[in-house]
Structures are given as structure tokens and as C-alpha cells.
Design a protein around this motif. Structure first.
Motif, PDB file in Angstrom:
ATOM      1  N   ARG A  10       1.603  10.312   0.697  1.00 38.48           N
ATOM      2  CA  ARG A  10       2.692  10.037   1.663  1.00 38.48           C
ATOM      3  C   ARG A  10       2.811  11.204   2.633  1.00 38.48           C
ATOM      4  O   ARG A  10       2.877  11.018   3.850  1.00 38.48           O
ATOM      5  CB  ARG A  10       4.039   9.855   0.949  1.00 38.48           C
ATOM      6  N   ALA A  11       2.846  12.417   2.051  1.00 33.39           N
ATOM      7  CA  ALA A  11       3.012  13.608   2.884  1.00 33.39           C
ATOM      8  C   ALA A  11       1.837  13.755   3.842  1.00 33.39           C
ATOM      9  O   ALA A  11       2.029  14.059   5.025  1.00 33.39           O
ATOM     10  CB  ALA A  11       3.151  14.836   1.997  1.00 33.39           C
ATOM     11  N   ARG A  12       0.621  13.468   3.353  1.00 32.04           N
ATOM     12  CA  ARG A  12      -0.553  13.610   4.221  1.00 32.04           C
ATOM     13  C   ARG A  12      -0.519  12.594   5.352  1.00 32.04           C
ATOM     14  O   ARG A  12      -0.891  12.887   6.490  1.00 32.04           O
ATOM     15  CB  ARG A  12      -1.828  13.430   3.400  1.00 32.04           C
ATOM     16  N   ALA A  13      -0.068  11.372   5.012  1.00 32.19           N
ATOM     17  CA  ALA A  13      -0.018  10.332   6.051  1.00 32.19           C
ATOM     18  C   ALA A  13       1.006  10.698   7.130  1.00 32.19           C
ATOM     19  O   ALA A  13       0.755  10.526   8.324  1.00 32.19           O
ATOM     20  CB  ALA A  13       0.328   8.990   5.419  1.00 32.19           C
ATOM     21  N   LEU A  14       2.154  11.221   6.709  1.00 35.90           N
ATOM     22  CA  LEU A  14       3.201  11.562   7.677  1.00 35.90           C
ATOM     23  C   LEU A  14       2.858  12.844   8.440  1.00 35.90           C
ATOM     24  O   LEU A  14       3.308  13.040   9.572  1.00 35.90           O
ATOM     25  CB  LEU A  14       4.548  11.724   6.959  1.00 35.90           C
ATOM     26  N   ALA A  15       2.048  13.710   7.802  1.00 31.49           N
ATOM     27  CA  ALA A  15       1.695  14.981   8.451  1.00 31.49           C
ATOM     28  C   ALA A  15       0.930  14.751   9.752  1.00 31.49           C
ATOM     29  O   ALA A  15       0.976  15.581  10.657  1.00 31.49           O
ATOM     30  CB  ALA A  15       0.867  15.828   7.496  1.00 31.49           C
ATOM     31  N   GLN A  16       0.239  13.600   9.850  1.00 25.94           N
ATOM     32  CA  GLN A  16      -0.529  13.326  11.065  1.00 25.94           C
ATOM     33  C   GLN A  16       0.374  13.290  12.293  1.00 25.94           C
ATOM     34  O   GLN A  16      -0.076  13.475  13.409  1.00 25.94           O
ATOM     35  CB  GLN A  16      -1.234  11.975  10.941  1.00 25.94           C
ATOM     36  N   PHE A  17       1.649  13.002  12.064  1.00 25.22           N
ATOM     37  CA  PHE A  17       2.583  12.905  13.193  1.00 25.22           C
ATOM     38  C   PHE A  17       3.633  14.008  13.143  1.00 25.22           C
ATOM     39  O   PHE A  17       4.643  13.945  13.829  1.00 25.22           O
ATOM     40  CB  PHE A  17       3.263  11.527  13.182  1.00 25.22           C
TER      41      PHE A  17
ATOM     42  N   GLU B  88       0.825  -1.193   0.000  1.00 21.01           N
ATOM     43  CA  GLU B  88       0.000   0.000   0.000  1.00 21.01           C
ATOM     44  C   GLU B  88       0.869   1.256   0.000  1.00 21.01           C
ATOM     45  O   GLU B  88       0.574   2.219  -0.698  1.00 21.01           O
ATOM     46  CB  GLU B  88      -0.925  -0.008   1.222  1.00 21.01           C
ATOM     47  N   ALA B  89       1.976   1.211   0.780  1.00 25.99           N
ATOM     48  CA  ALA B  89       2.871   2.374   0.817  1.00 25.99           C
ATOM     49  C   ALA B  89       3.460   2.609  -0.569  1.00 25.99           C
ATOM     50  O   ALA B  89       3.602   3.747  -1.015  1.00 25.99           O
ATOM     51  CB  ALA B  89       3.979   2.151   1.841  1.00 25.99           C
ATOM     52  N   ALA B  90       3.795   1.493  -1.248  1.00 23.92           N
ATOM     53  CA  ALA B  90       4.365   1.623  -2.590  1.00 23.92           C
ATOM     54  C   ALA B  90       3.344   2.219  -3.555  1.00 23.92           C
ATOM     55  O   ALA B  90       3.701   2.861  -4.532  1.00 23.92           O
ATOM     56  CB  ALA B  90       4.809   0.253  -3.090  1.00 23.92           C
TER      57      ALA B  90
END
Lengths: 331, 603
Positions: free
Chosen positions: A57-64, A48-50
């Protein structure tokens, strides 16, 4: 003649610790990020990450807060450390403080008891060895035995104990830390502590034993020992009342310094025995590239080790009056 | 120094290896040699030793018996204990992690239809789903009378909220199945029991795949959650089990949801114990401390567990593989003939026999998973080293050097790759292996900084065609694959209106992929799981999920399997061991007391 102002040794010591803690904050931030990878693989899976776009990707990492530039992340981290907010764990979705505080008591129990037991074992063996220096069963065999056990990798020893005590004999539970299924809490905790404790104790006794034995043997060559013998003082009494007291300084030092090693060993031991301490949290944090959790855990471990050293510094003045008079540890 | 030591006459004492010393001081009174050697016994000392030994024996026995009894009492309700490999946070969909969490998340949450990895998923929260004549629109009828674990009724609003959250909220593993493949343009609740879903393009597999894959969340809980990824409250679903207690890093205690709409949960209590180290988990299974392990047995342990009296081995098709993925965006694997040559050079049947001891399906049966309901008659991926050599010579790539990245935590995959390297050297290539951890491989592959890597793809990639399409459209993994015919077919697959046409397009895609492979499968393992039938013998292998999942743990119509109570199940502690420990403790205590007494007498 004008006297040079003398800096207070305690103040100097505190300044040193402050500087060290500053370096630790930087190190705990930088080290996890030096490893390649990011938490996305854990968060959503490799396939899924691929399949994620760079925007996703940026939105997923922005949560943290992990999408921000490094210097911003660092400032956030430092601000968080000062205010007691270590961020949110990617792996657990909970605050890092909560995750660490859930795990810390188990590690303190394991490491604390293992440290004390290892010190007691090492000291007893060193006393026995020093009394019978060169004797087969009393010293050299003991030395060889302890070194052999200490050199055994904790992973291997742990699996061996697990296979025999838990799987074959069915004596103790193979996993966990707290009582379950209506078990008496104390019984449950002790049952689950026994095997990791034995493994960690055995594998950390060696270094302490070597230092203690060496310190005791060194003291045994001193004139006051000869004098005591000449006076007819019994050998056990010489060892316990005179030699041991004078040899305590290096023994206390190695005990406190070994705490770092014991904590390191706990990572492996906790994983083998599925013991839910800081070690397993760090291991899982590494696999998930959970930067907030890793930096918090590393900082906490580092602070514990520094605190142990500070306590050792304080103990020196109690153990040896010369240190007290000199205003610090003799160099 | 005390005064007692200070005035003694000459005294000769032994000093090991140091000769003898003459001490000056008061002579010790003569004592019996038996006392010095510690062999002298007084009646009172012997009694004390015996009493001490018995006391220790008694205490140890009481402790061990209490512990065992307490465990037995706890098991009086039908409790199942399962080893799981990691802590899945609070088991909620946003924090539990990747698709390996699906079986456990599925115990708490339900989907509209059952698992997407079967031919025809059966309805769960939905009663039916119909594609309207407009082809892009589906009408989903929902089941009545379903409640969330907290007692709130389940309605169409929950479905609408969930799909909108997946589509528009923070990305998670289901996001692209609501925003891209398929793209749910609108989700509307027509009434409390009917939802209308309209896709941007025809979405013929919506019911069979998407609605069977996306877990439904309670709106009344999640609508107040500001940041789903950091939600650490209780996981509240409609599933057969509800979270009773979570001990972080240690275990989950789940209780049966007695109101579960799809059948009665087989266990009153389900304890998921977190045992990260697989060897420890299998030891716990062997000794009866857990009733099942959710991770598959390594091939070399299968025989030993088969021979075990109290353990059974259950088979399941995990829809996973070990596969070699090429970086088609740079040399040397931008060359299609080289990729085909590598596929031909690898002896996939031999890999299966050597590495998995024949337990599984050979990679020569093609890609993706040959047993997936969405894979038709896959063209084969044969072993032909002669043809491989010819292709390499033709492409003038003899002696081509490349590096294969291998995940270091997977010994099976690492072993297979070593054998593959031998095959590739035999046809004149010069591969090398570099082992590293999975996150590092992921970063390198995301940046395109690799030649090839080996990994184990999961059911989501191998048996879910919407994920396959997604993968080919992605930035990495298949994203660098430039076969125009395949790309065209995949684009067509997103426009066809019926499932039959979708299958036909997929089948043609698979043919092209076999001729010009973006990946080479080594094997598809047929995994075995260890369980203790005395505790529960209703474990069922479900494709893609293993054996620990809700379809095993809910009694279906006519199911006879039940979870044993403590009277039937072993608590993992042998009475012989209890007696042994008590005996050793008693002997040690007696020895210690005797020795201490002897030392005192010497003094």
C-alpha cells in the motif's frame, strides 16, 4: 493635529484577496483528505487493494507522494502551487495542470456562455416583469414559470432534455464536446454544447431573475422615476435609461456571485451530458480519491470565483461614481 | 434624457394595475389602431418576414444536413462506436486502473494466453507453455513475427522485462501474481523465442491463469519510463487496435492494427466514447449514436431494449456477484454459527427473482462463482430459516445488532441488501444499513472497522483461484477468516504440482467454505448488453469481460460478421427531426421579424 495615515483601499483589497487565496490553498488541500478512503481502490481495484500488504500500500501511494506525513504533503503542495506544479493525478497519471488545462476550456465555454445567457434572460424577464408588476402573464406567471424551471434539479432537467431532444428526436448528440468523425469543428462543438448549455442556463436563471426584478422594482419607487414619468418620458425608456442603470449594482453582484453556483451546477450537467469539463474531472477525482487532482481543481475553481468577485469589485467603480468617490464598495 | 422627450402635452396612458397616469408632454400623433396592435402589415414588411423565415429555414437545413453528411462520410470506413463508462487515462496497464479496464486495455495489449476465465485459454503471444519435470519451471515458446504497434519486433526480452517489472516495480493490480501467487523467482530469456519461468513453489496454473492474465509490455518503451504510474505517453502494444487519438475525458479513437497476428480486426476504426452516466449511454444506444454499450443493461431495461426494433440484447456471464462479507475479526461475526445462520436466513432464490427479475444464478448455488472453470460441484448454500433460528439461539446471539455497509452508487446491491435485512430480522437479528461511497467502505474495511459490508466482486475475485488464495492471505477482505482447515488447504494448494491436484484441493476448500462461509453470495447476475446489429452483429459474450473486448472485435476463422459502413448504419439523426427543427426555426424567425417591425411602427 497629526493626520492618521490612510491605507490605500486598493492595497487593502489586494491584502484581503491574498489572505483569501491563502485560506483557499489550505482548504483545497484539507477538503479532499477529510473524506475517508484513499486512491488505492481506484488504482488497483477493491479486491486487489484488499489483498495488498501494508508495505505494498505504502509503495503504491509513494508513487504520488501520498505516503508522506500530512504536513510534508502540505508543504509540497504549497511549494508546487508557488512554482506552478500541482503534482501528478492518480486517476490520469498525467500532471494535474495538464489534466485541468485539457478540461478548463470546455467548462469556461459552458459556464461563460450559460452565465451570460442566464443574465440576459433574467434581465429581460425582470424588465418585462417590472413593467407589468402584478400582471398575470407579464409578471406573476413569468415569475412562477422561471422559479419552477430553476427549482428543477439539473440532473432531472438534463435527462429530460436528453431523452426528448437526443433520443426521441435525434436532433443533437448525447455526449462529448468536440466534433468527431470529420464533422465541421464549429458545428460539432455547437451541437454538443446546446443541451448542457440549455440545462445550465435554465437552472441558473432563477436567482438572477429574482434579484434583478427586486432591484428594478425597488428603483421604480424612487422619486426620480416619478419625476421622469411626470415629464412624460416613456415607460420603456425610464426602465432602460434610468431604472436599469441604478439597479445594476446588485445585478452585477449576483451575476458574479452566481458564477460559483454555475460552476457547481456544471459538475452535474457535465456528468449528465458526458461533457469533458472540470466538473466531470472533479466527479471522477472524488470517486478515485485523486487528492492531487481534487486539490488542483478546487483551487482553480476557487481562484476563478475570487477573480470574478475581484472583477465585480472593479466594475462597481465603473458602474457607480459614488463607489469611485468613496474608494470602494458602499457598506 | 433626449430632447425629444422633454416637451409633450398631456397624454393618458395605461399602466397595468396602477390605474392611469396623466403624462405631460407633446401629444403623440394619432396612429391607426391596427398599427398600435401590431396587426398592420405593409407589403414590404410581409416580404421581409417571408424572406427572413425562408432564409432561417434554409440555413438550419444546410447546417443540419452538413453535419449529418460529414458524419456519414466519416463512417464510410468501417467505424464502430462504443460507449464506455469512464476515462481510462492513456489505456496503459499502470494508469488505466482496476480490472474493469481489462477489456479495453486488452484491445491494445496482449497476454501470452487468452482470457483466464475459460476452461482452456488459447495461445496468443505464446505458442505453447510446458511445465518441466522440475514442476516449478515452465518453458514458454513465443510466437514469431509479431510486432509492436510502432513496428519493433516482439521478443522474449519483452516478456522477461514485463514480469520483472510487475514483480519488482511499483505495485499494480498484477503485482501479486508475479511476486506472491505465484511467486516468479526467475524469468529468463533462453533465446528470442523462449522464456523460462521458475516459481518459488510449484505453479501448475501458471499457463492457464497467470500467463492469460498479465499483459505484456514493450521493453523498448517501458525501460525508459522512470515512474510507470505517471507514464502518460502513448499506449503501445501488440493488440488488434492501436491508439490513434485520445481526447481526454471524451473519447479514444483506435485504428485497426492490420498486422495483428490473431485475425483481422473487424472495424477500421473503433471509437470508445466516454459516457459516465449509464442512462445517457443507453439513450445514445437507443438513438443510434453508439453501436454498443460496454456496461450491462439494468434488469428493468432489458425488456424495453428487447422490444426495440434496431437494438439486440446479447447475453454474457460477467463472473460478478453481490455478496455479504463478514468481519470475522470481531464480534458478532467472529462466531462461525452466526455466519452460517445468516447464510441460511437469506432467501437467495427470492432475491434473484425480485431484484434481478430471475436473470442470473442464485447465491444458493454456493461460492465462488458456480460457472467458473475452477469451481467444481459447489456444495449449496440453502435457505433454511428454522435452522438459522436454532443456530442463533444455540450461539446465544438472538437480537445481535450489527451494521451492514452498502455502496450508495449501486442501486441493485442496495435494494438486495434491504431485502436481506428483512430476512435477517425475521430470524431474530437486528441488522442496520449504512450507505456510503466505495472508497469509504474500502478504508473502513482496510482498518477492520466494520461488521459486514456488501459489494459486487469481479471476475478476478470470483473466477481466478490464485486471486482467491491471495485474498485469504491478505490483511483485509478474507484475511480475518480463521478456519484452520481452510487455511491449511489453501497453503497446500500453493504446493501441489499438477493442475488436477490443484482442482481437488480447491474443491475441498469450497466445501469447507460453504459450511463456514466468510461471505454469502446473494446472486450472480447474468448480464445483458445492448448492441445495434445493423452496425455489427458479431458481438460475443466472453466470461468475465462482457461483450466489448478483443475476442468480439477480431474476426476469427470463418467469421462472417462485419462492421457496416455508413450506407448500412444509421447515423442517429432522423430526417423528420431535421425538417421539424428547420420548420420551427423558420416560423420563429418570421414571428420575430413581424414583431420587431410592429414594435418599430408603434414607436
Amino acid at each position: 493635529m497629526r493626520r492618521q495615515p490612510r491605507r490605500h483601499p486598493v492595497g487593502r483589497r489586494f491584502a484581503q484577496y491574498g489572505l483569501l487565496l491563502g485560506l483557499l490553498v489550505v482548504g483545497s488541500f484539507a477538503l479532499p483528505r477529510l473524506a475517508p478512503g484513499d486512491p488505492l481502490t481506484y488504482l488497483v481495484g477493491g479486491n486487489e487493494a484488499a489483498a495488498f500488504t501494508s508495505e505494498e500500500r505504502a509503495r503504491a501511494l509513494a508513487q504520488f507522494g501520498l505516503d508522506a506525513p500530512l504536513h510534508e504533503q502540505f508543504l509540497d503542495y504549497v511549494g508546487g502551487v508557488v512554482s506552478g506544479d500541482l503534482g501528478t493525478s492518480v486517476r490520469y497519471g498525467a500532471t494535474v495542470s495538464d489534466v485541468l488545462l485539457d478540461r478548463l476550456p470546455w467548462t469556461l465555454l459552458l459556464v461563460g456562455v450559460a452565465g451570460v445567457l442566464a443574465a440576459a434572460l433574467a434581465l429581460s424577464a425582470a424588465l418585462a416583469g417590472a413593467r407589468r408588476r402584478g400582471a398575470g402573464a407579464g409578471d406573476t406567471d413569468l415569475l412562477a414559470g422561471i422559479l419552477l424551471l430553476s427549482a428543477t434539479p439539473p440532473f432531472f432537467l438534463g435527462m429530460l432534455i436528453l431523452a426528448i431532444v437526443s433520443a426521441e428526436l435525434g436532433l443533437l448528440p448525447a455526449y462529448g464536446a468536440s466534433a468527431s468523425g470529420g464533422q465541421t469543428p464549429v458545428v460539432g462543438v455547437l451541437e454538443r454544447l446546446a443541451m448542457p448549455l440549455a440545462t445550465l442556463t435554465v437552472t441558473t436563471t432563477g436567482v438572477m431573475y429574482l434579484i434583478a426584478r427586486s432591484a428594478l422594482l425597488c428603483e421604480l419607487t424612487q422619486g426620480y422615476v416619478r419625476f421622469a414619468r411626470a415629464k412624460g418620458v416613456s415607460e420603456p425608456r425610464i426602465l432602460r435609461r434610468h431604472v436599469l442603470r441604478n439597479a445594476l449594482l446588485p445585478i452585477v453582484t449576483i451575476f458574479m456571485v452566481s458564477l460559483g453556483d454555475v460552476l457547481g451546477g456544471a459538475v452535474v450537467v457535465e456528468t449528465v451530458f458526458s461533457y469533458p469539463g472540470l466538473g466531470t474531472a472533479i466527479y471522477e477525482g472524488v470517486l478515485a480519491r485523486d487528492y492531487p487532482l481534487l486539490q488542483g481543481a478546487l483551487l482553480m475553481v476557487a481562484v476563478v470565483v475570487v477573480a470574478a468577485n475581484a472583477i465585480a469589485d472593479g466594475l462597481y467603480t465603473l458602474i457607480d461614481p459614488r463607489v469611485r468617490r468613496a474608494g470602494g464598495v458602499p457598506r | 434624457m433626449s430632447g425629444r422627450d422633454e416637451h409633450r402635452g398631456p397624454q393618458v396612458v395605461g399602466y397595468p394595475n396602477k390605474g392611469t397616469l396623466i403624462r405631460y408632454g407633446a401629444a403623440k400623433p394619432t396612429v391607426d389602431a391596427r398599427v398600435l396592435s401590431g396587426n398592420e402589415r405593409s407589403p414590404s414588411g410581409g416580404r421581409r418576414a417571408a424572406v427572413g423565415g425562408l432564409l432561417a429555414l434554409l440555413l438550419t437545413s444546410v447546417w443540419l444536413t452538413c453535419a449529418a453528411t460529414a458524419r456519414g462520410q466519416a463512417d464510410a470506413e468501417r467505424t464502430l462506436r462504443v460507449a464506455i463508462p469512464k476515462d481510462y487515462a492513456n489505456l496503459s496497464v499502470y494508469t488505466a486502473g482496476a480490472s474493469d479496464a481489462d477489456p479495453f486495455v486488452g484491445l491494445i495489449y496482449d497476454t501470452l494466453f487468452s482470457t483466464p476465465y475459460v476452461e482452456t485459454p488459447r495461445p496468443l503471444l505464446a505458442l505453447s507453455a510446458e511445465q518441466t519435470t522440475r514442476q516449478r519451471t515452465w518453458l514458454v515458446k513465443l510466437r514469431d513475427g509479431v510486432t509492436w504497434h510502432d513496428g519493433t519486433p516482439f521478443t522474449a526480452k519483452d516478456v522477461v522485462f514485463t514480469f520483472e517489472l510487475y514483480r519488482d516495480g511499483p505495485p499494480n493490480r498484477w503485482t501479486h501474481h508475479a511476486s506472491q501467487t505465484p511467486n516468479m523467482r526467475s524469468v529468463v530469456a533462453l533465446d528470442d523465442r523462449t522464456v523460462q519461468i521458475t516459481c518459488a513453489q510449484p505453479c501448475p496454473t501458471l499457463a492457464d491463469i497467470t500467463l492469460a492474465d498479465l499483459p505484456i509490455l514493450p521493453e523498448h518503451v517501458w525501460s525508459t519510463v522512470k515512474d510507470p504510474a505517471t507514464y502518460d505517453g502513448s499506449a503501445i502494444g501488440t493488440g488488434p487496435y492501436r491508439v490513434l487519438r485520445r481526447v481526454p475525458g471524451e473519447r479514444y479513437e483506435l485504428a485497426a492494427n492490420d498486422r495483428y497476428f490473431a485475425g483481422k480486426p473487424v472495424a477500421d476504426k473503433l471509437i470508445l466514447s466516454i459516457i459516465p452516466e449509464p442512462s445517457s449511454a443507453f439513450l445514445a444506444l437507443r438513438s443510434g449514436q453508439v453501436d454498443a454499450v460496454s456496461s450491462p443493461l439494468p434488469p428493468q431495461l432489458v425488456e424495453s431494449f428487447n422490444a426495440h426494433r434496431e437494438v439486440d440484447v446479447v447475453k454474457a456471464t460477467p463472473f460478478s456477484d453481490a455478496e455479504l462479507v463478514f468481519n470475522m475479526g470481531r464480534a458478532p461475526f467472529d462466531s462461525a454459527p452466526l455466519r452460517r445462520a445468516v447464510m441460511l436466513a437469506i432467501d437467495k432464490d427470492a432475491l434473484l427473482e425480485t431484484v434481478l427479475l430471475g436473470r442470473g444464478i442464485s447465491g444458493s448455488e454456493g461460492w465462488p462463482h458456480p460457472r467458473s472453470p475452477w469451481t467444481g460441484e459447489n456444495p449449496k448454500m440453502p435457505h433454511d430459516p428454522t435452522e438459522a433460528r436454532r443456530l442463533i439461539a444455540q450461539a446465544k446471539l438472538a437480537g445481535a445488532e450489527f451494521e451492514i455497509l452498502v455502496p450508495q452508487q449501486d442501486p441493485v446491491v442496495a435494494r438486495a441488501t434491504e431485502l436481506v435485512v428483512d430476512d435477517l430480522r425475521a430470524v431474530g437479528l437486528k441488522p442496520s444499513i449504512r450507505a456510503m461511497d466505495q472508497p469509504t467502505i474500502s478504508e473502513l474495511t482496510a482498518k477492520g472497522e466494520f461488521d459486514a459490508y456488501v459489494w459486487g466482486a469481479t471476475a478476478h475475485a470470483l473466477a481466478d483461484p490464485t486471486q482467491l488464495i491471495q485474498s485469504f492471505n491478505a490483511a483485509s477482505y478474507m484475511g480475518t477468516y480463521e478456519n484452520k482447515a481452510v487455511k491449511k488447504l489453501l497453503a497446500a494448494a500453493q504446493r501441489v504440482p499438477t493442475a488436477t491436484e490443484f482442482r481437488a484441493v480447491l474443491s475441498r476448500t469450497h466445501e469447507l467454505i460453504s459450511a463456514d462461509p466468510p461471505v454469502v453470495p446473494f446472486f450472480y447476475p447474468e448480464q445483458r448488453y445492448g448492441i445495434r446489429p445493423a452496425s455489427f452483429d458479431g458481438w460475443k459474450g466472453s466470461p468475465g469481460l462482457g461483450v466489448v473486448h478483443k475476442y468480439s472485435l477480431v474476426a476469427g476463422p470463418g467469421a462472417a460478421a462485419t462492421v457496416a459502413t455508413s450506407a448500412q448504419s444509421s447515423d442517429g439523426r432522423s430526417p423528420l427531426a431535421i425538417v421539424l427543427v428547420a420548420g420551427v426555426a423558420g416560423v420563429l424567425a418570421a414571428w420575430f421579424i413581424r414583431r420587431r417591425r410592429a414594435t418599430r411602427t408603434k414607436g
